[in-house]
Design a protein around this motif. Structure first.
Motif, PDB file in Angstrom:
ATOM      1  N   ASN A 129       0.600  -1.431  -0.014  1.00  0.00           N
ATOM      2  CA  ASN A 129      -0.050  -0.006  -0.232  1.00  0.00           C
ATOM      3  C   ASN A 129       0.763   1.583   0.308  1.00  0.00           C
ATOM      4  O   ASN A 129       1.840   1.007   0.782  1.00  0.00           O
ATOM      5  N   PRO A 130       0.523   2.406  -0.461  1.00  0.00           N
ATOM      6  CA  PRO A 130       1.355   2.960  -0.606  1.00  0.00           C
ATOM      7  C   PRO A 130       1.973   4.357   0.188  1.00  0.00           C
ATOM      8  O   PRO A 130       2.434   4.640   0.223  1.00  0.00           O
ATOM      9  N   THR A 131       0.476   4.358   0.803  1.00  0.00           N
ATOM     10  CA  THR A 131       0.727   4.458   2.322  1.00  0.00           C
ATOM     11  C   THR A 131       2.421   4.663   3.177  1.00  0.00           C
ATOM     12  O   THR A 131       2.442   5.106   4.505  1.00  0.00           O
ATOM     13  N   TYR A 132       2.080   2.857   3.181  1.00  0.00           N
ATOM     14  CA  TYR A 132       3.557   2.433   3.432  1.00  0.00           C
ATOM     15  C   TYR A 132       4.645   1.786   3.118  1.00  0.00           C
ATOM     16  O   TYR A 132       5.339   1.521   3.066  1.00  0.00           O
ATOM     17  N   SER A 133       4.636   2.621   1.629  1.00  0.00           N
ATOM     18  CA  SER A 133       5.910   2.193   1.300  1.00  0.00           C
ATOM     19  C   SER A 133       7.418   3.018   1.494  1.00  0.00           C
ATOM     20  O   SER A 133       8.021   2.675   1.147  1.00  0.00           O
ATOM     21  N   PHE A 134       7.153   3.978   2.736  1.00  0.00           N
ATOM     22  CA  PHE A 134       8.481   4.164   2.758  1.00  0.00           C
ATOM     23  C   PHE A 134       8.641   3.365   4.567  1.00  0.00           C
ATOM     24  O   PHE A 134      10.031   3.786   5.362  1.00  0.00           O
ATOM     25  N   LEU A 135       8.300   2.308   4.716  1.00  0.00           N
ATOM     26  CA  LEU A 135       8.054   2.393   6.568  1.00  0.00           C
ATOM     27  C   LEU A 135       8.618   1.335   6.218  1.00  0.00           C
ATOM     28  O   LEU A 135       8.689  -0.161   5.285  1.00  0.00           O
ATOM     29  N   SER A 136       9.901   1.191   7.503  1.00  0.00           N
ATOM     30  CA  SER A 136      10.398  -0.617   7.875  1.00  0.00           C
ATOM     31  C   SER A 136      10.282  -0.208   9.547  1.00  0.00           C
ATOM     32  O   SER A 136       9.874   0.422   9.878  1.00  0.00           O
ATOM     33  N   SER A 137      10.792  -1.772   9.004  1.00  0.00           N
ATOM     34  CA  SER A 137      10.765  -1.868  10.926  1.00  0.00           C
ATOM     35  C   SER A 137      12.377  -0.958  11.770  1.00  0.00           C
ATOM     36  O   SER A 137      12.072  -0.015  12.764  1.00  0.00           O
ATOM     37  N   SER A 138      12.929  -0.575  10.968  1.00  0.00           N
ATOM     38  CA  SER A 138      14.039   0.260  11.543  1.00  0.00           C
ATOM     39  C   SER A 138      14.036   0.908  11.281  1.00  0.00           C
ATOM     40  O   SER A 138      14.062   2.011  12.808  1.00  0.00           O
ATOM     41  N   LEU A 139      13.091   1.815  10.487  1.00  0.00           N
ATOM     42  CA  LEU A 139      12.821   3.638  10.645  1.00  0.00           C
ATOM     43  C   LEU A 139      12.258   3.693  11.742  1.00  0.00           C
ATOM     44  O   LEU A 139      12.370   5.182  12.436  1.00  0.00           O
ATOM     45  N   VAL A 140      10.919   2.840  11.681  1.00  0.00           N
ATOM     46  CA  VAL A 140      10.330   2.822  13.047  1.00  0.00           C
ATOM     47  C   VAL A 140      10.805   3.050  14.510  1.00  0.00           C
ATOM     48  O   VAL A 140      10.687   4.022  15.583  1.00  0.00           O
ATOM     49  N   LYS A 141      11.760   2.251  14.901  1.00  0.00           N
ATOM     50  CA  LYS A 141      12.380   2.264  16.082  1.00  0.00           C
ATOM     51  C   LYS A 141      12.837   3.751  15.954  1.00  0.00           C
ATOM     52  O   LYS A 141      13.430   4.083  16.949  1.00  0.00           O
ATOM     53  N   GLU A 142      14.348   3.458  14.267  1.00  0.00           N
ATOM     54  CA  GLU A 142      14.637   5.407  14.944  1.00  0.00           C
ATOM     55  C   GLU A 142      14.031   6.486  15.474  1.00  0.00           C
ATOM     56  O   GLU A 142      14.051   7.431  15.970  1.00  0.00           O
ATOM     57  N   VAL A 143      13.306   6.196  14.290  1.00  0.00           N
ATOM     58  CA  VAL A 143      11.891   7.569  15.101  1.00  0.00           C
ATOM     59  C   VAL A 143      11.905   7.753  16.543  1.00  0.00           C
ATOM     60  O   VAL A 143      11.281   8.588  16.885  1.00  0.00           O
ATOM     61  N   ALA A 144      11.254   7.229  16.852  1.00  0.00           N
ATOM     62  CA  ALA A 144      10.500   6.517  18.264  1.00  0.00           C
ATOM     63  C   ALA A 144      11.601   6.559  19.128  1.00  0.00           C
ATOM     64  O   ALA A 144      11.007   7.209  20.344  1.00  0.00           O
ATOM     65  N   GLN A 145      12.444   5.911  18.636  1.00  0.00           N
ATOM     66  CA  GLN A 145      13.409   6.812  20.321  1.00  0.00           C
ATOM     67  C   GLN A 145      13.559   7.990  20.007  1.00  0.00           C
ATOM     68  O   GLN A 145      14.370   8.513  21.411  1.00  0.00           O
ATOM     69  N   TRP A 146      14.249   8.898  19.188  1.00  0.00           N
ATOM     70  CA  TRP A 146      14.411  10.052  19.312  1.00  0.00           C
ATOM     71  C   TRP A 146      12.611  10.838  19.597  1.00  0.00           C
ATOM     72  O   TRP A 146      12.693  11.746  19.627  1.00  0.00           O
TER      73      TRP A 146
END
Ligand code: PNS
Length: 169
Positions: A129-146
């Motif tokens: 789904n294009p809504t999630y085309s940039f999404l990965s677990s790694s990015l989620v963790k990085e963004v959440a961490q900061w």
């Protein structure tokens, strides 16, 4: 026996494999779509002893089980070793993978061809789904961490677990 019964199980099974550290809305979208196409869908969570994740395998599995609870035909299991062996042991002929972008394709194609060569298992690619085309677990963790907002990128149970793990709530 003749006909399809002689060629194996009539139950159409597929597997959605991954690390799921943690599961995101992108993963969930692929699992939901696979669950509409197949009778039984296995979510196979890879155990990788050489890579420490943010969540332990049991935590990842619990989170996935929570967020797929509404899908009656989805089961969640850990695996180590080759994915094709997981498939063989459960009579699963198909792997379902999401493709986010062309950049995913090279490696996914290699794995699909290797897996097919090893055991004949097929890989089916589903466009993310294009809504999630940039999404990965790694990015989620990085963004959440900061302290970035990932509430729209992961299911509520995962958001809560992330906040707890990262000591934010
Ligand atoms: O979420 P990930 O980390 O991108 O998932 C990768 C995964 C688990 C699908 C892939 O690494 C895998 O299938 N590993 C199992 C080991 C295996 O079968 N290796 C040969 C692949 S051709």
């Amino acid at each position: 026996m003749t006909g399809p019964e002689s060629e194996g199980s009539l139950v159409r099974r597929a597997v959605c494999p991954g690390s799921f550290d943690p599961i995101t809305n992108g993963h969930l979208d692929i699992i939901a779509r696979a669950s509409r196409l197949y009778d039984e869908v296995y979510v196979a969570v890879m155990i990788n002893k050489s890579k420490k994740g943010l969540f332990e395998i049991d935590e990842r599995i619990d989170l996935i089980r929570t967020v797929v609870a509404d899908y009656g035909n989805v089961r969640v299991e850990a695996f180590h070793g080759l994915l094709v062996d997981f498939c063989k042991q459960r009579d699963i002929p198909a792997i379902v993978k999401g493709l986010r972008a062309v950049s995913d394709f090279d490696y996914e194609l290699q794995m699909a061809q290797m897996n097919n060569g090893l055991s004949g298992v097929e890989t089916l690619f589903v466009p993310t789904n294009p809504t999630y085309s940039f999404l990965s677990s790694s990015l989620v963790k990085e963004v959440a961490q900061w302290g970035g907002d990932v509430a729209h990128l992961v299911p509520p149970a995962v958001l809560e677990a992330l906040n707890k793990r990262l000591n934010k709530g």
